[in-house]
Write a protein that holds these residues in place. Structure first.
Motif, PDB file in Angstrom:
ATOM      1  N   THR A   1       0.772  -6.528  -9.898  1.00 54.84           N
ATOM      2  CA  THR A   1      -0.239  -5.630 -10.446  1.00 54.84           C
ATOM      3  C   THR A   1      -1.157  -5.084  -9.354  1.00 54.84           C
ATOM      4  OG1 THR A   1      -1.778  -5.331 -12.279  1.00 54.84           O
ATOM      5  CG2 THR A   1      -2.038  -7.354 -10.989  1.00 54.84           C
ATOM      6  N   ALA A   2      -2.059  -4.170  -9.750  1.00 60.10           N
ATOM      7  CA  ALA A   2      -3.039  -3.455  -8.890  1.00 60.10           C
ATOM      8  C   ALA A   2      -2.332  -2.387  -8.044  1.00 60.10           C
ATOM      9  CB  ALA A   2      -3.857  -4.414  -8.043  1.00 60.10           C
ATOM     10  N   GLY A   3      -3.130  -1.607  -7.302  1.00 57.96           N
ATOM     11  CA  GLY A   3      -2.638  -0.402  -6.619  1.00 57.96           C
ATOM     12  C   GLY A   3      -1.305  -0.563  -5.896  1.00 57.96           C
ATOM     13  N   VAL A   4      -1.186  -1.593  -5.067  1.00 58.49           N
ATOM     14  CA  VAL A   4       0.053  -1.807  -4.323  1.00 58.49           C
ATOM     15  C   VAL A   4       1.132  -2.398  -5.237  1.00 58.49           C
ATOM     16  CG1 VAL A   4       1.108  -3.080  -2.402  1.00 58.49           C
ATOM     17  CG2 VAL A   4      -1.182  -2.089  -2.137  1.00 58.49           C
ATOM     18  N   GLY A   5       0.779  -3.413  -6.000  1.00 55.79           N
ATOM     19  CA  GLY A   5       1.744  -4.100  -6.865  1.00 55.79           C
ATOM     20  C   GLY A   5       2.352  -3.176  -7.906  1.00 55.79           C
ATOM     21  N   GLU A   6       1.542  -2.236  -8.431  1.00 52.81           N
ATOM     22  CA  GLU A   6       2.031  -1.330  -9.484  1.00 52.81           C
ATOM     23  C   GLU A   6       2.845  -0.172  -8.917  1.00 52.81           C
ATOM     24  OE1 GLU A   6      -1.428  -0.093 -11.766  1.00 52.81           O
ATOM     25  OE2 GLU A   6      -2.114  -2.181 -11.817  1.00 52.81           O
ATOM     26  N   ASN A   7       2.503   0.249  -7.690  1.00 48.95           N
ATOM     27  CA  ASN A   7       3.076   1.499  -7.172  1.00 48.95           C
ATOM     28  C   ASN A   7       4.054   1.368  -6.021  1.00 48.95           C
ATOM     29  OD1 ASN A   7       1.487   3.435  -8.839  1.00 48.95           O
ATOM     30  ND2 ASN A   7      -0.224   2.421  -7.801  1.00 48.95           N
ATOM     31  N   ALA A   8       3.981   0.289  -5.265  1.00 53.78           N
ATOM     32  CA  ALA A   8       4.798   0.198  -4.053  1.00 53.78           C
ATOM     33  C   ALA A   8       6.087  -0.584  -4.308  1.00 53.78           C
ATOM     34  CB  ALA A   8       3.982  -0.434  -2.920  1.00 53.78           C
ATOM     35  N   ALA A   9       7.135   0.137  -4.743  1.00 52.48           N
ATOM     36  CA  ALA A   9       8.434  -0.498  -5.002  1.00 52.48           C
ATOM     37  C   ALA A   9       8.971  -1.249  -3.775  1.00 52.48           C
ATOM     38  CB  ALA A   9       9.435   0.547  -5.492  1.00 52.48           C
ATOM     39  N   PRO A  10       8.822  -0.707  -2.546  1.00 57.12           N
ATOM     40  CA  PRO A  10       9.349  -1.435  -1.387  1.00 57.12           C
ATOM     41  C   PRO A  10       8.660  -2.783  -1.156  1.00 57.12           C
ATOM     42  CG  PRO A  10       8.921   0.873  -0.821  1.00 57.12           C
ATOM     43  CD  PRO A  10       8.311   0.642  -2.167  1.00 57.12           C
ATOM     44  N   VAL A  11       7.384  -2.891  -1.528  1.00 57.70           N
ATOM     45  CA  VAL A  11       6.680  -4.178  -1.398  1.00 57.70           C
ATOM     46  C   VAL A  11       7.281  -5.190  -2.370  1.00 57.70           C
ATOM     47  CG1 VAL A  11       4.466  -5.361  -1.774  1.00 57.70           C
ATOM     48  CG2 VAL A  11       4.534  -3.203  -0.495  1.00 57.70           C
ATOM     49  N   ARG A  12       7.509  -4.755  -3.615  1.00 56.98           N
ATOM     50  CA  ARG A  12       8.103  -5.671  -4.607  1.00 56.98           C
ATOM     51  C   ARG A  12       9.501  -6.098  -4.160  1.00 56.98           C
ATOM     52  NH1 ARG A  12       5.878  -1.639  -8.427  1.00 56.98           N
ATOM     53  NH2 ARG A  12       7.978  -0.745  -8.609  1.00 56.98           N
TER      54      ARG A  12
END
Ligand SMILES: Nc1ncnc2c1ncn2[C@@H]1O[C@H](COP(=O)(O)OP(=O)(O)O)[C@@H](O)[C@H]1O
Ligand SMILES: CC(=O)OP(=O)(O)O
Ligand SMILES: [Mg+2]
Length: 403
Positions: A333-344
């Motif tokens: 969740t949150a800005g990075v968790g919700e939007n950054a597919a490469p991070v997930r």
């Protein structure tokens, strides 16, 4: 409070910004959403979005000297839409307060004594609590008759067992100075845990979750049966994951070394670790969008920063897997968790042995809705659940004043 008073204004005051939302708690309708940023600078910016009725977003750039002026500007925008602070439908104002210390573990009606206690906690959250206090003071001056409620970032974590909450330092010293792990982003971890249970179609009491709140500040938590059993932030929001500008975990001896060998003062080290470290310190950028662009372009510093960020995240997933013993879902969740597919994708890569897999196609979907990004056959779900700290603060506030 009159029976038709069902609206809550939520204020999330940061050091140089105020985020706000006006919500109607009868049905959770959002009546207005906005942000004042760069408070105190020459060109502050106010963005106000009235919801419903096709109303247009309004944006102004002008000098807004302090939080008091910011709140007055917000009150003016709300009044323009006929939903001002003088409305009889307004039931309360809910304030995000970052540090609640050992005293506060639930939403609390603010009086002089509560405000004094929040002030006493300033040394434990010097970046956050002072702005929260200014927001409270200004709102009280604008509507002295209205209930003002503090909703604490630390509250959700107050259920952590002592094994997780205590540092292994001298007990007398720890107790004398209230040194323990408090945890933050609690309204987000609470809201996301509940929504994740809805997504999985199971009661929260049955679920073990690892929640990863990855924004500018970032924290992980282990949630068993709806209660927090461990979290990555500690005495202050500096511990744990690599963040936008904060180091997260380091050997505390780094501080002594910087003092004794590099000749740095305490305030200078504080500033280094809170504002000049993390992704910013490693590669000069703290916005994950920019870092991902640079990684794609083969930039070495950005690639190393990304690698360090992901390595730490993986360590916490593994640690909380062990703390929980059995995991039903890992939730981003949150800005990075919700939007950054490469991070997930990178955080979960290689964790197949733990039952954790991400489906590339599902992970690439962009959506504002809670969703699964793991394949149907996965032993452990991987999910994206957009957070809504303002809604959680409004819920806590309204439950208190409506009682
Ligand atoms: N599309 C995106 N891709 C990658 N990162 C994003 C994207 N959108 C937002 N972010 C990241 O989200 C971060 C902000 O997250 P947010 O939860 O709003 O933080 P905060 O509330 O702490 O300010 C930004 O630093 C940015 O890097
Ligand atoms: C507590 C904390 O780190 O909050 P934020 O992410 O808003 O800075
Ligand atoms: Mg945030």
């Amino acid at each position: 409070m009159t029976s038709q008073a069902t609206r809550v204004l939520v204020l999330n005051s940061g050091s140089s910004s105020v985020k706000y939302q006006l919500l109607d708690m009868r049905d959770g309708t959002r009546l207005a959403v906005g942000l004042v940023e760069r408070i105190g600078e020459r060109a502050s910016r106010l963005v106000h979005t009235p919801s419903g009725g096709g109303a247009e977003k309004r944006e102004r750039t002008e000098r807004i000297a302090d939080h008091e002026q910011a709140l007055k500007a917000v009150a003016g925008e709300l009044a323009r839409d006929g939903i001002g602070l003088d409305s009889p439908e307004l039931a309360a104002i809910g304030h995000r307060v970052v540090h609640g210390g050992p005293e506060f573990s639930a939403p609390t009606l603010i009086d002089d004594a509560v405000l004094a206690e929040i002030e006493r906690l300033v040394p434990l959250a010097p970046l956050h609590n002072p702005a929260n206090i200014t927001g409270i003071r200004t709102a009280r001056a604008l509507r002295p008759d209205l209930p003002q409620v503090a909703v604490f970032d630390t509250a959700f974590h107050s259920t952590m067992p002592e094994d997780a909450a205590r540092y292994a330092i001298d007990t007398g010293t720890a107790d004398a100075h209230r040194i323990r792990r408090y945890g933050f982003h609690g309204t987000s971890h609470a809201y996301v845990s509940r929504r994740a249970a809805e997504l999985l179609g199971r009661p929260p009491e049955e679920l073990n979750l690892i929640v990863l709140h990855l924004g500018n500040g970032a924290s992980a938590s282990a949630v068993a049966g709806g209660r927090c059993v461990d979290t990555s932030m500690g005495l202050t929001p500096l511990e744990g994951l690599v963040m936008g500008t904060r180091s997260g975990d380091i050997d505390p001896a780094v501080v002594f070394h910087l003092e004794r060998v590099a000749g740095m003062g305490t305030d200078e080290i504080d500033e280094l670790l809170n504002k000049k470290s993390g992704l910013m310190g490693l590669c000069g950028d703290n916005d994950m969008r920019e870092i991902l662009r640079r990684v794609d372009g083969g930039d070495a510093a950005a690639t190393l920063a990304f690698g360090i960020y992901i390595h730490r995240l993986k360590k916490y997933i593994g640690a909380y897997y062990a703390v929980l013993g059995r995991v039903d879902a890992v939730v981003f969740t949150a800005g990075v968790g919700e939007n950054a597919a490469p991070v997930r994708a990178a955080a979960i890569a290689g964790l197949g042995g733990l039952g954790l897999v991400v489906d590339a196609e599902l992970n690439a979907v962009r959506s504002g809705e809670p969703r699964l990004v793991s394949p149907g056959h996965a032993r452990v779900a991987v999910a994206v659940v957009p957070t809504d700290e303002e809604m959680e603060i409004a819920r806590g506030t309204f439950a208190l004043v409506d009682a």
